[in-house]
Write a protein that holds these residues in place. Structure first.
Motif, PDB file in Angstrom:
ATOM      1  N   LEU A  22      -1.373  15.593   5.368  1.00  0.00           N
ATOM      2  CA  LEU A  22      -2.266  14.541   4.864  1.00  0.00           C
ATOM      3  C   LEU A  22      -1.870  14.091   3.455  1.00  0.00           C
ATOM      4  N   ALA A  23      -1.368  15.004   2.650  1.00  0.00           N
ATOM      5  CA  ALA A  23      -0.900  14.635   1.307  1.00  0.00           C
ATOM      6  C   ALA A  23       0.289  13.674   1.400  1.00  0.00           C
ATOM      7  N   VAL A  24       1.222  13.977   2.289  1.00  0.00           N
ATOM      8  CA  VAL A  24       2.389  13.092   2.478  1.00  0.00           C
ATOM      9  C   VAL A  24       1.931  11.742   3.011  1.00  0.00           C
ATOM     10  N   LEU A  25       1.014  11.756   3.962  1.00  0.00           N
ATOM     11  CA  LEU A  25       0.486  10.511   4.519  1.00  0.00           C
ATOM     12  C   LEU A  25      -0.245   9.702   3.453  1.00  0.00           C
ATOM     13  N   ALA A  26      -1.064  10.357   2.651  1.00  0.00           N
ATOM     14  CA  ALA A  26      -1.824   9.659   1.611  1.00  0.00           C
ATOM     15  C   ALA A  26      -0.896   9.017   0.589  1.00  0.00           C
ATOM     16  N   ALA A  27       0.151   9.719   0.192  1.00  0.00           N
ATOM     17  CA  ALA A  27       1.103   9.161  -0.766  1.00  0.00           C
ATOM     18  C   ALA A  27       1.828   7.954  -0.160  1.00  0.00           C
ATOM     19  N   THR A  28       2.160   8.047   1.106  1.00  0.00           N
ATOM     20  CA  THR A  28       2.855   6.946   1.782  1.00  0.00           C
ATOM     21  C   THR A  28       1.955   5.720   1.884  1.00  0.00           C
ATOM     22  N   VAL A  29       0.722   5.925   2.279  1.00  0.00           N
ATOM     23  CA  VAL A  29      -0.234   4.817   2.370  1.00  0.00           C
ATOM     24  C   VAL A  29      -0.441   4.188   0.989  1.00  0.00           C
ATOM     25  N   ALA A  30      -0.538   5.014  -0.038  1.00  0.00           N
ATOM     26  CA  ALA A  30      -0.761   4.502  -1.394  1.00  0.00           C
ATOM     27  C   ALA A  30       0.413   3.653  -1.873  1.00  0.00           C
ATOM     28  N   THR A  31       1.634   4.127  -1.663  1.00  0.00           N
ATOM     29  CA  THR A  31       2.785   3.343  -2.127  1.00  0.00           C
ATOM     30  C   THR A  31       2.951   2.066  -1.313  1.00  0.00           C
ATOM     31  N   LEU A  32       2.644   2.129  -0.020  1.00  0.00           N
ATOM     32  CA  LEU A  32       2.715   0.904   0.790  1.00  0.00           C
ATOM     33  C   LEU A  32       1.636  -0.094   0.372  1.00  0.00           C
ATOM     34  N   ALA A  33       0.456   0.400   0.020  1.00  0.00           N
ATOM     35  CA  ALA A  33      -0.604  -0.493  -0.468  1.00  0.00           C
ATOM     36  C   ALA A  33      -0.181  -1.154  -1.778  1.00  0.00           C
ATOM     37  N   LEU A  34       0.485  -0.405  -2.638  1.00  0.00           N
ATOM     38  CA  LEU A  34       0.987  -0.992  -3.885  1.00  0.00           C
ATOM     39  C   LEU A  34       2.054  -2.039  -3.594  1.00  0.00           C
ATOM     40  N   TRP A  35       2.927  -1.764  -2.618  1.00  0.00           N
ATOM     41  CA  TRP A  35       3.941  -2.751  -2.243  1.00  0.00           C
ATOM     42  C   TRP A  35       3.263  -4.043  -1.779  1.00  0.00           C
ATOM     43  N   VAL A  36       2.235  -3.907  -0.940  1.00  0.00           N
ATOM     44  CA  VAL A  36       1.510  -5.088  -0.438  1.00  0.00           C
ATOM     45  C   VAL A  36       0.883  -5.852  -1.602  1.00  0.00           C
ATOM     46  N   ALA A  37       0.248  -5.143  -2.521  1.00  0.00           N
ATOM     47  CA  ALA A  37      -0.396  -5.799  -3.666  1.00  0.00           C
ATOM     48  C   ALA A  37       0.636  -6.492  -4.552  1.00  0.00           C
ATOM     49  N   ALA A  38       1.799  -5.903  -4.693  1.00  0.00           N
ATOM     50  CA  ALA A  38       2.804  -6.461  -5.605  1.00  0.00           C
ATOM     51  C   ALA A  38       3.632  -7.570  -4.971  1.00  0.00           C
ATOM     52  N   VAL A  39       4.082  -7.354  -3.764  1.00  0.00           N
ATOM     53  CA  VAL A  39       5.057  -8.292  -3.185  1.00  0.00           C
ATOM     54  C   VAL A  39       4.376  -9.482  -2.507  1.00  0.00           C
ATOM     55  N   PRO A  40       3.683  -9.312  -1.371  1.00  0.00           N
ATOM     56  CA  PRO A  40       3.106 -10.507  -0.755  1.00  0.00           C
ATOM     57  C   PRO A  40       1.928 -11.098  -1.531  1.00  0.00           C
ATOM     58  N   VAL A  41       1.122 -10.239  -2.188  1.00  0.00           N
ATOM     59  CA  VAL A  41      -0.067 -10.755  -2.870  1.00  0.00           C
ATOM     60  C   VAL A  41       0.277 -11.322  -4.241  1.00  0.00           C
ATOM     61  N   ALA A  42       0.939 -10.528  -5.088  1.00  0.00           N
ATOM     62  CA  ALA A  42       1.237 -10.962  -6.453  1.00  0.00           C
ATOM     63  C   ALA A  42       2.551 -11.741  -6.558  1.00  0.00           C
ATOM     64  N   GLY A  43       3.367 -11.684  -5.525  1.00  0.00           N
ATOM     65  CA  GLY A  43       4.608 -12.462  -5.520  1.00  0.00           C
ATOM     66  C   GLY A  43       5.764 -11.855  -6.297  1.00  0.00           C
ATOM     67  N   VAL A  44       5.732 -10.553  -6.515  1.00  0.00           N
ATOM     68  CA  VAL A  44       6.840  -9.895  -7.210  1.00  0.00           C
ATOM     69  C   VAL A  44       8.071  -9.912  -6.312  1.00  0.00           C
ATOM     70  N   ASP A  45       9.198 -10.303  -6.886  1.00  0.00           N
ATOM     71  CA  ASP A  45      10.475 -10.263  -6.181  1.00  0.00           C
ATOM     72  C   ASP A  45      11.035  -8.858  -6.387  1.00  0.00           C
TER      73      ASP A  45
END
Length: 140
Positions: A22-45
């Motif tokens: 669950l710790a590995v899963l939680a870290a993976t979900v967290a980093t993917l959520a950050l990717w979503v917030a940064a790339v498609p939402v905020a437009g970071v290249d």
């Protein structure tokens, strides 16, 4: 042979494995959520230099990297638990050092300020989830 300890030890193993997974899963979900917030939402290249080429950091790379880092941390912790009574303290120190070393990649390879900051944030986020959660599962 003292059998009174065996049931507790046997029962703790599946719980420890579950908590570590669950710790590995939680870290993976967290980093993917950050990717979503940064790339498609905020437009970071989100681009990083890899050798002489530049690569776009996609969600698969983020997820796979986080899972591999988490599994490596889990494996090291399990190995240390087999060979030392100070596994928790040693693992925590190694995890902190691994975090510092991992930051060299985005600091030297991020293309642009936004990409560099996002990559650093992903590393810090993965560590902020993995280190305390995996540390908590270590045998005392």
């Amino acid at each position: 042979m003292d059998t009174t300890i065996t049931p507790a030890v046997t029962a703790a193993r599946p719980a420890r494995r579950r908590d570590r997974a669950l710790a590995v899963l939680a870290a993976t979900v967290a980093t993917l959520a950050l990717w979503v917030a940064a790339v498609p939402v905020a437009g970071v290249d989100l681009v990083a230099r890899n050798g002489g080429t530049q690569q776009t950091v996609n969600p698969a790379a983020v997820g796979i990297s986080t899972v591999l880092a988490g599994l490596a941390g889990w494996a090291l912790l399990a190995l240390l638990e087999r060979f030392t009574t100070r596994a928790r303290a040693i693992w925590t120190g190694v995890a902190g050092l691994a975090l510092l070393l991992s930051l060299l990649g985005p600091l030297s390879g991020g293309v642009g300020t936004a990409a560099t900051l996002t990559l650093v944030a992903m590393h810090l986020l993965a560590a902020a989830v993995l280190i305390p959660l995996l540390r908590r599962t270590a045998r005392r």
